[in-house]
Design a protein around this motif. Structure first.
Motif, mmCIF file in Angstrom:
data_model
loop_
_atom_site.group_PDB
_atom_site.id
_atom_site.type_symbol
_atom_site.label_atom_id
_atom_site.label_comp_id
_atom_site.label_asym_id
_atom_site.label_seq_id
_atom_site.Cartn_x
_atom_site.Cartn_y
_atom_site.Cartn_z
ATOM 1 N N VAL A 3 0.837 -1.192 0.000
ATOM 2 C CA VAL A 3 0.000 0.000 0.000
ATOM 3 C C VAL A 3 0.873 1.244 0.000
ATOM 4 O O VAL A 3 0.360 2.356 0.133
ATOM 5 N N ARG A 4 2.174 1.033 -0.177
ATOM 6 C CA ARG A 4 3.088 2.158 -0.104
ATOM 7 C C ARG A 4 2.749 3.193 -1.180
ATOM 8 O O ARG A 4 2.565 2.873 -2.343
ATOM 9 N N ASN A 5 2.649 4.438 -0.753
ATOM 10 C CA ASN A 5 2.414 5.599 -1.618
ATOM 11 C C ASN A 5 1.034 5.600 -2.271
ATOM 12 O O ASN A 5 0.772 6.448 -3.136
ATOM 13 N N ARG A 129 4.087 4.470 -7.726
ATOM 14 C CA ARG A 129 3.032 3.487 -7.946
ATOM 15 C C ARG A 129 2.256 3.829 -9.212
ATOM 16 O O ARG A 129 1.919 4.987 -9.451
ATOM 17 N N LEU A 130 1.943 2.795 -9.983
ATOM 18 C CA LEU A 130 1.279 2.964 -11.271
ATOM 19 C C LEU A 130 -0.070 2.258 -11.270
ATOM 20 O O LEU A 130 -0.153 1.056 -10.984
ATOM 21 N N LEU A 131 -1.130 3.003 -11.605
ATOM 22 C CA LEU A 131 -2.449 2.418 -11.833
ATOM 23 C C LEU A 131 -2.627 2.299 -13.337
ATOM 24 O O LEU A 131 -2.626 3.289 -14.049
ATOM 25 N N VAL A 195 -0.139 -1.579 -9.393
ATOM 26 C CA VAL A 195 -1.212 -1.585 -8.395
ATOM 27 C C VAL A 195 -2.286 -2.578 -8.843
ATOM 28 O O VAL A 195 -2.881 -2.429 -9.907
ATOM 29 N N ASP A 196 -2.499 -3.591 -8.030
ATOM 30 C CA ASP A 196 -3.467 -4.621 -8.408
ATOM 31 C C ASP A 196 -4.587 -4.701 -7.392
ATOM 32 O O ASP A 196 -4.680 -3.882 -6.463
ATOM 33 N N LEU A 197 -5.431 -5.687 -7.568
ATOM 34 C CA LEU A 197 -6.620 -5.816 -6.735
ATOM 35 C C LEU A 197 -6.274 -5.966 -5.262
ATOM 36 O O LEU A 197 -6.913 -5.367 -4.394
#
Length: 892
Positions: A3-5, A129-131, A195-197
């Motif tokens: 959950v970082r960042n 972090r990438l969505l 970033v995943d589920l």
């Protein structure tokens, strides 16, 4: 799990749009409009070298020209540019980005894969972090943030929606807005390269602004991560799942009945149940269930009472309840008497209370108040059809105050259209679930029932398996590895039974024979009568071609039967491999049920356990259930109860109930076997004969495969089983003391441990005074996710030979495994004997082995024992200023 960042992703204070545009219909123009139109209070910086100004704002030529690092970047540039942009953002200090661009996914060929990896490589050094990529974006309506392609925006609320479909996201947002449904977050995962589920579930589980989580899923990749995050989230708030693709894609033929029965959607359903979530099947159900769960009181049973102002709607609700497998409430004698005094003379006593068409609001309120206080009623459904004499709005106003004072759930159904709109609004405003039809209302109640059952699986403490045989794991592994070394991957019935015996399972005496005469000799050793079965790995159903003969009572009979089935095999299956005969003692069991117990391997969730009605009709009957290992007795019982045959196993007429303990023990041992032996990919015990005396395996087969030993062999399991390798026996006070991870079956011993603590010791551990542990607290302490937390107990037998808990040490790590919070508790009468130091050292060693960076803890200022112990073991201890609380930290 990280959950970082993610706070920069889902709650940013500033946003840069990379690829902003003024071209109508373009992605850059749509995103810029949405970012500016939503009321976002933070800075929004357009970035594109082609423009000097966009939407009245200065447009920056590049990331390097931005006035400061944006908390969040939204990227919609061509795929080839993304890795460089991500690197520039990382250098500036940005820690989160949404990538809406497509063309970097595995489906785009080698170029797409290389771009995707280059993007991840650029982000990694900066923990950016990438969505996405290929995401439709995300919304945080409470912040006024719309960083998505959805032009309609979203209302603020407490529901988080996470979707694997961008197209569905846009449609659902528009649908929800027309119904007044609001969101805390709306997130389109896209291809989930980073970033995943699991990450999103972890974040939302601890988000105070989110009251319920809704998931739309199409597929899963990381089952272990998903299950850990889902189980943690479901303990804190409702999690509802809508999954597309219920029909299985064509799959390779299974070598066992269990493999054929364990369909992918059944496995997914089992995972949802095990995690304590609720599965729904339509978008409408998804939001309806979210509202119902948010408004409802916790159910303490499943008995529903129905009140209506007309016979027809009430009967429709009763029919829906019966069809859905629900339970009608039977009123207590006191309730019936009170209703007799309240209702019109001659009212028809029954489970549906018909108030007649002229029921006034006060009659509704008084009737409902009586039913809500009946101990034999767990929830009440009130149905109101509009009439010319009584306004629905008045009825709603009369009954709405009951919701605030009732300890049970009150559901409402307002039949009609415009005439009942006000009543529905009043009910919803009072946090009373409001439905349009009796069937919908009952479906809402049944959702509560199913959710309660799934949650109970998380909370129920299982009993210990009394008299169970400890498996000889070494012997079982040796047999399996010998077969694999010899190139034998499909084991015969006698070979499989040899492995089953190492786990203490009862099997019919069986011998393998290579020839007819060996079969005769085997029959003589076993004793007549016997059954003879041909052995071939190439034909699953041997009885279909005469490959099974029963009740043979002589040498001549065995010779004739063996020769005949060998000829039939050669005639009908000339390519089939002949491996000899299986000779078995005839199982003379009266009133026995033929069951199937087994295991299969799902491509996503790994090993699964199958149970159901067995015998030759197993596939035709299609009466089975699926569960995820590891199983305990509670989970095994749930597996049985989800089948139709379970009702027969309870006994009927002159047929006695089966020995359910033996059936459950067999399922638990199958679960242990597939957890212990990674080479097992399919296993059939069919039939498993069960009667009042026990459960015996009549026929068995097993399929093996080379185990992947590149990592832990437990990684193939969706839920990490009990880590036996962490057990340690030490000498303490001149006697052996076992230090081991806690198990769900330790519930009774843990209660006794808690009861032996002084009030002050309880307060030091819990920070408040507690007289007794509630069932949910006990389950939380003893049923842990070994992937995320660890609790070690110090245990030894007492004078009566019963294991007792002397001390507990617990650490709970964050999802990134950076910080682990510890707690150590020693039984009050054993303080000062070194147990605290032993448990603390066990925790430190464990955290070091996992790569945890630091251990932290808090203590009340009066708890000088734990702070003193922490100092002696290298912790720094300081006062936080919050009521003198002490903060302890050890950097590993």
């Amino acid at each position: 799990m990280s959950v970082r960042n993610l706070e920069h992703l889902f709650a940013p204070k500033s946003v840069a749009l990379i690829g902003a545009s003024e071209r109508p219909g373009s992605l850059g123009a749509t995103l810029l409009h949405n970012l500016l139109a939503g009321g976002f209070k933070g800075e929004v910086w357009p970035v594109n070298p082609k423009y000097g100004e966009l939407a009245g704002r200065h447009c920056h030529a590049s990331v390097s020209e931005l006035p400061q690092a944006p908390a969040l970047a939204v990227i919609c540039t061509p795929p080839a540019t993304i890795p460089a942009i991500v690197r520039q953002l990382g250098e500036r200090g940005t820690r989160a980005a949404v990538v809406l661009s497509s063309g970097t996914t595995d489906g785009q060929g080698s170029r797409g894969r290389s771009l995707r990896q280059a993007m991840l490589d650029a982000a990694h050094p900066y923990l950016l972090r990438l969505l996405g990529p290929n995401s439709a974006g995300m919304l945080a309506p409470g912040l006024g943030l719309n960083a998505s392609v959805a032009t309609s925006g979203a209302l603020p609320g407490r529901i988080a929606f996470v979707s694997q479909s961008g197209a569905l996201m846009v449609g659902v947002l528009d649908w929800a807005r027309t119904r007044g449904i609001g969101f805390s977050h709306f997130i389109a995962l896209g291809d989930a390269a980073d970033v995943d589920l699991g990450d999103v579930l972890d974040y939302l589980a601890s988000d105070g602004g989110t009251g319920a989580i809704l998931l739309y899923l199409q597929d899963l990749r990381y089952a272990r991560k998903f299950m850990s995050a889902a189980r943690a989230a479901a303990r804190s708030k409702p999690v509802l799942v809508l999954k597309a693709g219920r029909e299985d894609d064509p799959a390779p033929a299974a070598a066992s009945e269990s493999g054929a029965l364990a369909r992918r959607d059944d496995v997914f359903d089992a995972a949802i149940r095990r995690a304590g979530m609720l599965r729904v099947y339509t978008t409408d159900q998804l939001f309806s269930a979210a509202e119902t769960l948010a408004y409802a009181r916790p159910l303490h049973g499943e008995r529903l009472a129905i009140v209506s102002n007309g016979a027809g709607p009430g009967v429709l609700a009763r029919d829906a309840l019966a069809y859905g497998g629900g339970v009608e409430a039977s009123f207590s004698s006191e309730t019936s008497a009170r209703l007799d005094g309240l209702l019109a003379p001659g009212w028809r006593r029954g489970n549906v209370v018909n108030l007649q068409g002229r029921a006034v609001p006060d009659l509704y309120r008084e009737t409902l108040d009586i039913l809500l206080h009946d101990p034999q009623v767990d929830a009440v459904l009130v149905i109101q059809s509009p009439t010319a004499t009584v306004a629905s709005r008045d009825v709603a106003n009369a009954i709405a105050p009951l919701v605030r004072t009732a300890s049970k759930t009150l559901l409402s159904c307002w039949l009609g259209g415009s005439a009942v709109l006000d009543a529905r609004a009043i009910a919803s405003g009072a946090r009373m679930p409001a439905f349009r039809t009796p069937e919908d209302a009952v479906a809402g109640f049944l959702q509560l029932v199913h959710y309660r059952r799934n949650q109970n699986l998380l909370m129920e403490v299982p009993p210990s398996m009394v008299g169970s045989v400890a498996p000889d794991r070494a012997a079982a592994r040796a047999l399996v590895r010998e077969a694999v070394a010899n190139g034998r991957y499909l084991l015969s019935d006698p070979e499989t039974k040899a492995i089953l015996r190492t786990y203490g399972m009862a099997v019919v005496e069986t011998r393998q024979a290579a020839s007819v005469e060996e079969a005769v000799a085997a029959a003589q050793r076993i004793g007549y009568p016997v059954a003879v079965k041909i052995l071939t790995p190439d034909v699953m159903h041997k009885s279909d071609f005469g490959g099974v003969t029963l009740d043979l009572d002589s040498d001549e009979g065995v010779r004739a039967a063996a020769a005949r089935m060998r000829r039939r095999l050669a005639e009908l299956f000339p390519q089939a491999k002949f491996e000899g005969y299986s000779v078995q003692a005839m199982a003379r069991v009266s009133n026995a049920h033929e069951l199937i117990a087994g295991a299969a391997t799902d491509p996503v969730f790994g090993p699964v356990i199958v149970f159901g009605q067995g015998g030759v009709t197993v596939e035709v009957a299609d009466d089975h259930s699926v569960g995820l290992p590891p199983l305990n007795l509670v989970l095994a019982r749930d597996l049985v109860d989800r089948t139709r045959v379970a009702r027969l196993l309870a006994g009927y007429r002159n047929r006695p109930a089966v020995n359910m303990d033996a059936v459950l023990a067999a399922l638990v041992q199958v679960s242990r076997m597939v957890s212990d032996i990674p080479e097992i990919v399919e296993l059939d015990l069919n039939p498993l004969l069960a009667d009042s005396k026990g459960a015996t395996v009549l026929d068995a087969r097993m399929r093996l495969a080379l185990a992947d030993r590149s990592g832990s062999t437990l990684d193939r399991l969706a839920i990490r089983p009990y880590p036996r390798e962490l057990e340690e026996t030490i000498d303490w006070q001149g006697a052996p003391l076992l230090l081991r991870p806690i198990r769900p079956e330790d519930g009774p011993a843990h209660l006794a441990f808690f009861d032996a603590l002084t009030p002050d010791d309880v307060r030091y551990r819990m920070f408040v005074r507690i007289r007794e542990l509630q069932p949910s607290q006990l389950a939380r302490f003893t049923q842990i996710d070994y992937d995320r937390e660890m609790a070690f107990i110090a245990t030894r037998p007492n004078a009566q030979g019963v294991a007792e808990t002397l001390a507990v040490g617990r650490v709970v790590a964050d999802p990134d495994n950076i910080t682990a919070e510890f707690a150590v508790t020693v039984r009050s009468d054993l303080k000062g004997m070194g147990l605290g130091k032993i448990m603390m050292q066990k925790l430190i060693d464990y955290c070091r082995s996992r790569g945890t960076r630091e251990i932290v803890g808090e203590a009340l200022p009066q708890n000088s024992r734990i702070t003193g112990l922490a100092k002696r073991m290298g912790f720094t201890v300081r006062s936080t200023g919050l009521e003198g609380m002490r903060e302890m930290k050890l950097v590993l």
